[in-house]
Design an enzyme around this catalytic site. Sequence first.
Site, PDB file in Angstrom:
ATOM      1  N   ASP A  88      77.320   3.939   6.711  1.00  0.00           N
ATOM      2  CA  ASP A  88      76.447   2.912   6.274  1.00  0.00           C
ATOM      3  C   ASP A  88      75.163   3.233   5.825  1.00  0.00           C
ATOM      4  O   ASP A  88      74.572   4.390   6.257  1.00  0.00           O
ATOM      5  CB  ASP A  88      76.340   1.858   7.473  1.00  0.00           C
ATOM      6  CG  ASP A  88      75.706   0.607   7.131  1.00  0.00           C
ATOM      7  OD1 ASP A  88      75.556   0.128   5.627  1.00  0.00           O
ATOM      8  OD2 ASP A  88      75.147  -0.248   8.062  1.00  0.00           O
TER       9      ASP A  88
ATOM     10  N   ASN B  54      74.324   3.487   2.022  1.00  0.00           N
ATOM     11  CA  ASN B  54      74.036   3.940   0.703  1.00  0.00           C
ATOM     12  C   ASN B  54      73.184   3.235   0.008  1.00  0.00           C
ATOM     13  O   ASN B  54      72.497   3.455  -1.020  1.00  0.00           O
ATOM     14  CB  ASN B  54      75.446   3.772   0.342  1.00  0.00           C
ATOM     15  CG  ASN B  54      76.631   4.844   0.680  1.00  0.00           C
ATOM     16  OD1 ASN B  54      76.156   5.453   1.528  1.00  0.00           O
ATOM     17  ND2 ASN B  54      77.812   4.544   0.533  1.00  0.00           N
TER      18      ASN B  54
ATOM     19  N   ARG C 273      70.449   1.290   0.978  1.00  0.00           N
ATOM     20  CA  ARG C 273      69.074   1.430   1.399  1.00  0.00           C
ATOM     21  C   ARG C 273      68.522   2.846   0.445  1.00  0.00           C
ATOM     22  O   ARG C 273      67.664   2.944   0.497  1.00  0.00           O
ATOM     23  CB  ARG C 273      69.122   1.535   2.846  1.00  0.00           C
ATOM     24  CG  ARG C 273      68.925  -0.124   3.403  1.00  0.00           C
ATOM     25  CD  ARG C 273      68.967  -0.270   4.644  1.00  0.00           C
ATOM     26  NE  ARG C 273      70.545  -0.242   5.116  1.00  0.00           N
ATOM     27  CZ  ARG C 273      70.884  -0.283   6.395  1.00  0.00           C
ATOM     28  NH1 ARG C 273      70.020  -0.294   7.482  1.00  0.00           N
ATOM     29  NH2 ARG C 273      72.213  -0.369   6.573  1.00  0.00           N
ATOM     30  N   TRP C 274      69.508   3.777   0.956  1.00  0.00           N
ATOM     31  CA  TRP C 274      69.299   5.118   0.425  1.00  0.00           C
ATOM     32  C   TRP C 274      68.839   5.133  -0.971  1.00  0.00           C
ATOM     33  O   TRP C 274      67.742   5.811  -1.408  1.00  0.00           O
ATOM     34  CB  TRP C 274      70.320   6.385   0.573  1.00  0.00           C
ATOM     35  CG  TRP C 274      70.133   7.504   0.016  1.00  0.00           C
ATOM     36  CD1 TRP C 274      69.588   8.581   0.998  1.00  0.00           C
ATOM     37  CD2 TRP C 274      70.477   7.925  -1.209  1.00  0.00           C
ATOM     38  NE1 TRP C 274      69.524   9.657   0.248  1.00  0.00           N
ATOM     39  CE2 TRP C 274      69.995   9.341  -0.771  1.00  0.00           C
ATOM     40  CE3 TRP C 274      70.944   7.613  -2.368  1.00  0.00           C
ATOM     41  CZ2 TRP C 274      70.092  10.354  -2.047  1.00  0.00           C
ATOM     42  CZ3 TRP C 274      70.904   8.457  -3.247  1.00  0.00           C
ATOM     43  CH2 TRP C 274      70.618  10.012  -3.201  1.00  0.00           C
TER      44      TRP C 274
ATOM     45  N   ARG D  15      72.078   0.348  -6.432  1.00  0.00           N
ATOM     46  CA  ARG D  15      72.869   0.805  -5.018  1.00  0.00           C
ATOM     47  C   ARG D  15      74.095   1.648  -5.418  1.00  0.00           C
ATOM     48  O   ARG D  15      74.623   2.463  -4.668  1.00  0.00           O
ATOM     49  CB  ARG D  15      73.507  -0.891  -4.547  1.00  0.00           C
ATOM     50  CG  ARG D  15      72.430  -1.638  -4.123  1.00  0.00           C
ATOM     51  CD  ARG D  15      72.749  -3.034  -3.521  1.00  0.00           C
ATOM     52  NE  ARG D  15      74.041  -2.740  -2.396  1.00  0.00           N
ATOM     53  CZ  ARG D  15      73.651  -2.712  -1.400  1.00  0.00           C
ATOM     54  NH1 ARG D  15      72.652  -2.689  -0.799  1.00  0.00           N
ATOM     55  NH2 ARG D  15      74.621  -2.327  -0.202  1.00  0.00           N
TER      56      ARG D  15
ATOM     57  N   THR E  75      86.984  -5.791   4.940  1.00  0.00           N
ATOM     58  CA  THR E  75      87.468  -6.785   4.314  1.00  0.00           C
ATOM     59  C   THR E  75      86.462  -7.846   3.954  1.00  0.00           C
ATOM     60  O   THR E  75      86.740  -8.815   3.216  1.00  0.00           O
ATOM     61  CB  THR E  75      88.536  -7.725   5.422  1.00  0.00           C
ATOM     62  OG1 THR E  75      87.867  -7.669   6.521  1.00  0.00           O
ATOM     63  CG2 THR E  75      89.734  -6.976   5.402  1.00  0.00           C
ATOM     64  N   GLU E  76      85.242  -7.664   4.477  1.00  0.00           N
ATOM     65  CA  GLU E  76      84.085  -8.598   3.975  1.00  0.00           C
ATOM     66  C   GLU E  76      83.313  -7.945   2.820  1.00  0.00           C
ATOM     67  O   GLU E  76      82.476  -8.762   2.322  1.00  0.00           O
ATOM     68  CB  GLU E  76      83.000  -8.718   5.358  1.00  0.00           C
ATOM     69  CG  GLU E  76      83.799  -9.699   6.393  1.00  0.00           C
ATOM     70  CD  GLU E  76      84.942  -8.914   7.176  1.00  0.00           C
ATOM     71  OE1 GLU E  76      85.936  -9.380   7.651  1.00  0.00           O
ATOM     72  OE2 GLU E  76      84.589  -7.604   7.566  1.00  0.00           O
ATOM     73  N   ASN E  77      83.506  -6.704   2.475  1.00  0.00           N
ATOM     74  CA  ASN E  77      82.718  -6.354   1.476  1.00  0.00           C
ATOM     75  C   ASN E  77      83.084  -6.909   0.058  1.00  0.00           C
ATOM     76  O   ASN E  77      82.258  -6.604  -0.978  1.00  0.00           O
ATOM     77  CB  ASN E  77      82.776  -4.753   1.311  1.00  0.00           C
ATOM     78  CG  ASN E  77      82.005  -3.873   2.434  1.00  0.00           C
ATOM     79  OD1 ASN E  77      82.518  -3.067   3.065  1.00  0.00           O
ATOM     80  ND2 ASN E  77      80.936  -4.679   2.916  1.00  0.00           N
TER      81      ASN E  77
ATOM     82  N   ARG F 245      80.373  -8.767  -1.952  1.00  0.00           N
ATOM     83  CA  ARG F 245      79.175  -8.302  -2.525  1.00  0.00           C
ATOM     84  C   ARG F 245      79.432  -8.419  -4.180  1.00  0.00           C
ATOM     85  O   ARG F 245      80.585  -8.761  -4.589  1.00  0.00           O
ATOM     86  CB  ARG F 245      79.400  -6.502  -2.379  1.00  0.00           C
ATOM     87  CG  ARG F 245      78.901  -6.548  -1.083  1.00  0.00           C
ATOM     88  CD  ARG F 245      78.743  -4.911  -0.765  1.00  0.00           C
ATOM     89  NE  ARG F 245      78.331  -4.644   0.487  1.00  0.00           N
ATOM     90  CZ  ARG F 245      78.070  -3.600   1.124  1.00  0.00           C
ATOM     91  NH1 ARG F 245      77.734  -2.488   0.252  1.00  0.00           N
ATOM     92  NH2 ARG F 245      77.747  -3.585   2.332  1.00  0.00           N
TER      93      ARG F 245
ATOM     94  N   GLU G  31      83.351   6.051  22.660  1.00  0.00           N
ATOM     95  CA  GLU G  31      82.179   6.364  22.703  1.00  0.00           C
ATOM     96  C   GLU G  31      81.357   6.103  21.545  1.00  0.00           C
ATOM     97  O   GLU G  31      81.937   6.314  20.563  1.00  0.00           O
ATOM     98  CB  GLU G  31      81.732   7.898  23.414  1.00  0.00           C
ATOM     99  CG  GLU G  31      82.301   8.301  24.473  1.00  0.00           C
ATOM    100  CD  GLU G  31      81.725   7.749  25.822  1.00  0.00           C
ATOM    101  OE1 GLU G  31      80.674   7.335  25.797  1.00  0.00           O
ATOM    102  OE2 GLU G  31      82.397   7.388  26.616  1.00  0.00           O
TER     103      GLU G  31
HETATM  104  C1  IPE Z   1      80.470  -1.784   7.299  1.00  0.00           C
HETATM  105  O1  IPE Z   1      79.075  -1.860   6.517  1.00  0.00           O
HETATM  106  C2  IPE Z   1      81.487  -1.577   6.255  1.00  0.00           C
HETATM  107  C3  IPE Z   1      81.556  -0.146   5.715  1.00  0.00           C
HETATM  108  C4  IPE Z   1      80.514   0.749   6.257  1.00  0.00           C
HETATM  109  C5  IPE Z   1      82.542  -0.004   5.023  1.00  0.00           C
HETATM  110  P1  IPE Z   1      78.423  -3.212   6.071  1.00  0.00           P
HETATM  111  O2  IPE Z   1      77.254  -2.769   5.600  1.00  0.00           O
HETATM  112  O3  IPE Z   1      79.399  -3.767   5.344  1.00  0.00           O
HETATM  113  O4  IPE Z   1      78.103  -3.738   7.276  1.00  0.00           O
HETATM  114  P2  IPE Z   1      77.086  -5.070   7.775  1.00  0.00           P
HETATM  115  O5  IPE Z   1      77.328  -6.171   6.790  1.00  0.00           O
HETATM  116  O6  IPE Z   1      75.880  -4.373   7.791  1.00  0.00           O
HETATM  117  O7  IPE Z   1      77.657  -5.478   9.402  1.00  0.00           O
HETATM  118  C1  IPE Z   2      77.966   1.552   3.332  1.00  0.00           C
HETATM  119  O1  IPE Z   2      76.529   1.196   2.655  1.00  0.00           O
HETATM  120  C2  IPE Z   2      78.888   1.815   2.103  1.00  0.00           C
HETATM  121  C3  IPE Z   2      79.691   0.314   2.000  1.00  0.00           C
HETATM  122  C4  IPE Z   2      79.570  -0.733   2.907  1.00  0.00           C
HETATM  123  C5  IPE Z   2      80.750   0.273   0.962  1.00  0.00           C
HETATM  124  P1  IPE Z   2      75.964   0.067   2.226  1.00  0.00           P
HETATM  125  O2  IPE Z   2      76.260  -0.315   0.856  1.00  0.00           O
HETATM  126  O3  IPE Z   2      76.392  -0.868   3.302  1.00  0.00           O
HETATM  127  O4  IPE Z   2      74.416   0.248   2.521  1.00  0.00           O
HETATM  128  P2  IPE Z   2      73.400  -0.668   3.064  1.00  0.00           P
HETATM  129  O5  IPE Z   2      73.742  -0.943   4.424  1.00  0.00           O
HETATM  130  O6  IPE Z   2      73.363  -1.867   2.031  1.00  0.00           O
HETATM  131  O7  IPE Z   2      71.931   0.142   2.731  1.00  0.00           O
HETATM  132 MG    MG Z   3      75.526  -1.745   5.091  1.00  0.00          MG
END
Ligand code: IPE
Ligand code: IPE
Ligand code: MG
Length: 241
Positions: A28, A30, A32-33, A41, A74-76, A79, A208
Amino acid sequence: MALFKKKEVEKQEIKVDQRLRHIAFIMDGNGRWAKKRGMPREFGHSQGAKVFKRITDYCGEIGINTVTVYAFSTENWKRPKTEVDALMNLFFDYIQEALDVMMKKDVCIRFIGDKTPLSDKMKKMMADVEQGSKNNTRHLNIAINYGGKDEIVHAVNSAIKDGITELSEKDIEDRLYTNNCAMPDLIFRTAGEQRLSNFLLWQSAYSEFYFTDTLWPDLTPEDIDKAVENFYQRQRRYGGL
Ligand code: IPE
Ligand code: IPE
Ligand code: MG
């Protein structure tokens, strides 16, 4: 001592034992980085893909048998389409080179999750990689369109199809996407959030957890060393004494 550190001329070497067979990453941070750098993004995701390779290789080097990574939930799909498309392109590129690379590294790859909505071409490439690497000894599970709830529903439906009317835990475990490997000993999440976000709900019953504020694209092997050392200080009781 099972976990040992060897001081070499310039580098420390950590090795794990049977207590740490499986580590699962929630990759998690990417987005924000990239934002911190004033970049889109997608730039964070391509950097994240490079770090994924470096970190999974490192886990193999220190003796971790199984690595599972959460790449797309499954929620991504919620975006923006541009971001989802960029992620799918990155998966596509990775899968294209995966078979060659994994054969050399003796890694069995599984794509865990519901492949139904993925393109036919992607499904075919995934099947080829899974088939071609299936006899290798180490494991890399890549979670794409993965949801823990979805996985359990899938397992239960598959048991129903097999005519089972009263389910045991084993009936479910045998039908999880991760049925070829041990349960995760350690679940490692980057970027500060302390939640599972629908990852490995069943398998994490006695895992853990390790959380770091470091964003995934900034993660280094030294961060893995820290988590491993921290893991070995823990006492796992599984409800016993
Ligand atoms: C969890 O990260 C899913 C992956 C790393 C692929 P998200 O960024 O989707 O999770 P939430 O929305 O902060 O819970
Ligand atoms: C994790 O990074 C990768 C995926 C969920 C695909 P994010 O895209 O969730 O990055 P943040 O959480 O928005 O920084
Ligand atoms: Mg994230």
